[in-house]
Each structure stands twice: as structure tokens, then as C-alpha cells.
Design a protein around this motif. Structure first.
Motif, PDB file in Angstrom:
ATOM      1  N   THR A 216     -39.687 -16.622  53.237  1.00 27.91           N
ATOM      2  CA  THR A 216     -38.911 -16.426  54.451  1.00 27.91           C
ATOM      3  C   THR A 216     -39.854 -16.530  55.636  1.00 27.91           C
TER       4      THR A 216
ATOM      5  N   SER B 143     -32.265 -14.807  57.091  1.00 28.35           N
ATOM      6  CA  SER B 143     -32.613 -14.511  55.701  1.00 28.35           C
ATOM      7  C   SER B 143     -31.843 -13.340  55.129  1.00 28.35           C
ATOM      8  N   ILE B 144     -31.213 -12.529  55.992  1.00 25.81           N
ATOM      9  CA  ILE B 144     -30.496 -11.352  55.480  1.00 25.81           C
ATOM     10  C   ILE B 144     -28.984 -11.515  55.546  1.00 25.81           C
TER      11      ILE B 144
ATOM     12  N   THR C  55     -26.848 -16.867  53.305  1.00 26.03           N
ATOM     13  CA  THR C  55     -28.208 -17.339  53.046  1.00 26.03           C
ATOM     14  C   THR C  55     -28.743 -16.773  51.738  1.00 26.03           C
ATOM     15  N   ILE C  56     -28.527 -15.485  51.528  1.00 26.26           N
ATOM     16  CA  ILE C  56     -28.986 -14.843  50.293  1.00 26.26           C
ATOM     17  C   ILE C  56     -28.351 -15.522  49.078  1.00 26.26           C
TER      18      ILE C  56
ATOM     19  N   ARG D 237     -30.354 -17.464  46.082  1.00 29.64           N
ATOM     20  CA  ARG D 237     -30.190 -17.067  44.686  1.00 29.64           C
ATOM     21  C   ARG D 237     -29.697 -18.227  43.835  1.00 29.64           C
TER      22      ARG D 237
ATOM     23  N   GLU E 188     -34.644  -7.754  53.511  1.00 30.23           N
ATOM     24  CA  GLU E 188     -35.216  -8.875  52.755  1.00 30.23           C
ATOM     25  C   GLU E 188     -35.720  -8.412  51.397  1.00 30.23           C
TER      26      GLU E 188
ATOM     27  N   ALA F 185     -32.915  -7.996  49.064  1.00 29.93           N
ATOM     28  CA  ALA F 185     -32.295  -9.270  48.705  1.00 29.93           C
ATOM     29  C   ALA F 185     -33.168 -10.131  47.803  1.00 29.93           C
ATOM     30  N   TYR F 186     -34.482 -10.187  48.097  1.00 34.90           N
ATOM     31  CA  TYR F 186     -35.332 -11.191  47.457  1.00 34.90           C
ATOM     32  C   TYR F 186     -36.370 -10.643  46.480  1.00 34.90           C
TER      33      TYR F 186
END
Length: 259
Positions: free
Chosen positions: A76, A146-147, A151-152, A156, A181, A184-185
Motif C-alpha cells: 500500500t 486501501s481501507i 479495494t480490500i 483479496r 490496513e 485488512a491486509y
């Protein structure tokens, strides 16, 4: 005697010694404060693209990629794209070594390992330069916060099917954003690999060091890392990186996934 093991043991002793030297770490922080006044991190590039990082952190990332051998690197924060190019070049080397070991011919047009970059604003001139780079065929980019859920979900979906994943978080540096983030990641990080959270150094700088930014002491990536680790025991901060690098924007930010 095994000279290779002996050398590794010496390096481990060096790192422990550096970690125990409080005075040296204090002097390093003073140097960092002075260097940042003159934009030190903006002065470097990787294979022709600007990379807004300390050289020490560039070395750390190549060590991590070589050691963990990810099939996918998720990043990101794109900016000028230098970090994407660094990751792509390292993944190309891994593919090349795999081909040699297997006795196969490497097809550069069909890379196995890939880099996925996410940024809320991929500026046209940066996108063009990245897409024109020789390693562009290893790089995918997603424009969007990114959040945001969309986008997430897209990240994925891109990550599905990859066995080994390394994650790098380097976009908005506020506590709330980085924590989102991480939620999520970080779970996409595979056991034994790393989620690297950049700019945790903000917490160690004097308050007010970033007057034109929404982050500051008490509200930054390191505070987000501390909060995330409270409820995610599958991760730990690998402090060996802090100790051996000394000069790094990511103290406490090299998060190793244990399980």
C-alpha cells in the motif's frame, strides 16, 4: 569448525550488542532528526525509479524477500513506484534461481511471482513511468483507498491462490488508517513471512515534526502496531531488524507472522 555458522553466530552477537547500546540508538535518532530536515529519504532510487526510503530499509526488504521467497508482494502506497520496482526485481531473481534449480528455461514474458500496489492516487506521470519500466510485467496496480471495502475485496481477489505472501504498508500514516490496513491486509501474510509497517519512526520523533501532515506523536503507524499486536498473537515485532539497521523508518514495524 563451520566458518559459515561461525560467521552467522558473530553477526547475531553484533546485533545483540547494537540492541543493548542505548547511547548509540539515542545518537542515531538525533542523526535521523537532522537528516530528515533536509529530506534525506527522498534522495534515492531503485533501478531508475525514486524510492522514498532509507538505504538501510531497502537492504532489509531485499533480505526479507530473499529469505521468505514470496509469490506475491502486496504494497500500500505507490508514490513514484521505486518500492514496486525493488520488489519486482527481487521476485525476478527468485524466479530465475528457481528456473536454474529446476533445469528449466525462464520465460520473462510469463513471470510467476508478482507485485500488487495500491494507492488512492496513482499520478499519471508515475503510472506511465512504472508501466514503461522493464519489470512492469510483474506489477499490478489498484487505484483506490486501501481501507475501502471495494479495494480490500479487489486485493483479496488478486491474492487468492498465492502460497507465500509478504505485505508492506506505507500509505496514510495515521493511527486509524494503519490499524484499518493491518486488519485488512496483515491476515494475507503467510506464516513465516512478514507484514512490514513503515514510518513507525514518527512516534520516536519530537511532537510537531510533521506540521503539514495529519499524523504525529501518539497518532501514527507505531501506535497502530502496538494496538494491533494486543489482539493478534500470531504476529510479533522482529526487533533484530531494529537493532541491526539502527537507521530505519520502521522500528517495531517488521512484523513476523508466527502461525
Amino acid at each position: 569448525m563451520d566458518p559459515i555458522k561461525d560467521f552467522a553466530a558473530q553477526v547475531a552477537r553484533n546485533i545483540r550488542g547494537l540492541g543493548a547500546d542505548d547511547g548509540l540508538r539515542a545518537d542515531t535518532l538525533k542523526w535521523v532528526e537532522r537528516a530528515n530536515v533536509n529530506g534525506y529519504t527522498y534522495n534515492f532510487s531503485w533501478l531508475g525509479r525514486p524510492i522514498i526510503q532509507y538505504p538501510q530499509d531497502m537492504v532489509a526488504m531485499q533480505e526479507l524477500i530473499w529469505a521468505t521467497k514470496p509469490d506475491l508482494v502486496i504494497e500500500t502506497g505507490i508514490a513514484h513506484g521505486g518500492s514496486l520496482i525493488l520488489s519486482a526485481s527481487m521476485l525476478a531473481m527468485l524466479d530465475y534461481c528457481d528456473a536454474i534449480e529446476a533445469g528449466e528455461l525462464l520465460d520473462p514474458a510469463k513471470p510467476k511471482r508478482r507485485v500488487l500496489g495500491v494507492d488512492i492516487d496513482i499520478r499519471a506521470h508515475n503510472r506511465s513511468a512504472i508501466e514503461a519500466h522493464p519489470f512492469a510485467n510483474r506489477i499490478d496496480m489498484i487505484q483506490g483507498s486501501s481501507i475501502e471495502p471495494e479495494t480490500i475485496a479487489a486485493v483479496r481477489a488478486k491474492a487468492a491462490g498465492y502460497k507465500r505472501v509478504l505485505v508492506s504498508l506505507d500509505s496514510n500514516h495515521t493511527h486509524a488508517h494503519v490499524l484499518a490496513e493491518l486488519e485488512a491486509y496483515a491476515p494475507l501474510t503467510t506464516p513465516g513471512s512478514y507484514c512490514v509497517v513503515f514510518d513507525t519512526l514518527i512516534e520516536d520523533m519530537p511532537a510537531g515534526s510533521f506540521p503539514d501532515r495529519p499524523w504525529d506523536k501518539g497518532d501514527n503507524p507505531k501506535t497502530a502496531v502496538w494496538e494491533y499486536l494486543k489482539t493478534h498473537p500470531e504476529f510479533e515485532s522482529d526487533l533484530d531488524f531494529d537493532h541491526k539497521l539502527l537507521i530505519t523508518v520502521a522500528p517495531h514495524g517488521f512484523l513476523r507472522r508466527k502461525k
